[in-house]
Design an enzyme around this catalytic site. Structure first.
Site, PDB file in Angstrom:
ATOM      1  N   HIS A 126       3.843  -2.508   3.072  1.00 33.10           N
ATOM      2  CA  HIS A 126       3.884  -1.103   2.359  1.00 33.10           C
ATOM      3  C   HIS A 126       4.716  -0.837   1.873  1.00 33.10           C
ATOM      4  CE1 HIS A 126       0.699  -0.991   5.554  1.00 33.10           C
ATOM      5  NE2 HIS A 126       0.260   0.142   4.872  1.00 33.10           N
ATOM      6  N   ASP A 167       0.756  -1.181   0.154  1.00 31.66           N
ATOM      7  CA  ASP A 167       0.138  -0.058   0.244  1.00 31.66           C
ATOM      8  C   ASP A 167       0.831   1.197   0.026  1.00 31.66           C
ATOM      9  OD1 ASP A 167      -2.115  -2.017   0.296  1.00 31.66           O
ATOM     10  OD2 ASP A 167      -2.871  -0.749   1.909  1.00 31.66           O
TER      11      ASP A 167
END
Length: 268
Positions: free
Chosen positions: A236, A100
């Protein structure tokens, strides 16, 4: 000697006619019409007239920091294509790695390098504001066989926004068949709005909490402990220093590959 009247009149008439013709042949400087300007046919469209807002009134508007919300398409039933297999647990020891908050110019290329090393495919849930800065990284992700999902425009918590702002955030993200709401905050309204844009909501099974930067060992442990067939693992590549994520990913994939796991992208 006086000439007979019959001969004088034709002579006078001829003289008068000649004078009139001479006057007509001489142009009058005050009465001559000015030349008309030439009409130029443009090969393409003319320059648009600026509107009061300073934007071209007949061309595409300048993209603002947050794009205007296009009307959603009619909520038609999405027909699954050959690549839309959401039976994630039906393919044996397959993991779905997701990243992400990118793309980010330092850490996204390093994540891509680790994935390439382990012959792994993943799904990147990107922010529209980051895509605007690094579009070439999204191109690289897709070229390497990864999938790209929508993580909204700039990571606002959708459940705290009015409906118009929710639509703006979703519409301002990258085009995709998947939406991951920031922080996982969602409800029935957000899911319905996403469906209106033909985007399937995708969350996760395993949160590595790498965003807390707990150390590479703890991130690696979270990946290994959560691994099971069909699991979606959250990590991430954007939002800060992701050196721990890169190191943990490399070590975890080395061990999981020895256990027979493979890594696929979600059908986004």
């Amino acid at each position: 000697m006086t000439k007979p009247p019959g001969k004088v009149l034709p002579l006078v008439a001829a003289l008068l006619c000649g004078a009139v013709l001479a006057q007509a042949a001489t142009p009058d400087a005050d009465s001559a019409p000015a030349a008309s300007p030439a009409v130029r046919m443009s090969a393409g469209p003319s320059t648009p007239v600026g509107s009061k807002r300073g934007e071209p009134s007949s061309s595409k508007p300048v993209v603002p920091s947050v794009p205007p919300v296009p009307p959603p398409a009619r909520p038609a039933v999405h027909k699954p294509g050959p690549g839309d297999d959401w039976n994630l647990t039906g393919h044996g020891k397959v993991l779905y790695l997701t990243f992400d908050d990118g793309p980010q110019h330092v850490w996204t290329p390093r994540v891509l390098a680790v994935l390439r090393k382990h012959n792994a495919h993943a799904t990147f849930f990107v922010l529209g504001i980051q895509v605007a800065q690094f579009p070439e990284l999204v191109t690289a992700e897709r070229a390497a066989g990864h999938r790209v999902g929508n993580h909204t425009f700039d990571h606002k918590t959708l459940t705290l926004l009015p409906e118009a702002k929710i639509r703006q955030e979703i519409a301002g993200g990258v085009r995709s068949k998947c939406l991951r709401p920031p922080t996982g905050a969602t409800n029935a309204k957000i899911q319905a709005i996403a469906a209106a844009y033909h985007q399937r909501q995708v969350l996760w099974d395993v949160d590595t909490r790498d965003w807390e930067k707990p150390g590479a060992a703890r991130v690696e442990h979270a990946i290994l402990a959560g691994a099971r067939p069909g699991a979606i693992i959250l990590m991430h590549d954007g939002g800060g220093d992701r050196s721990q994520t890169v190191a943990a990913l490399d070590r975890a994939l080395t061990k999981l590959s020895k256990q027979g796991y493979t890594y696929r992208a979600l059908p986004c």
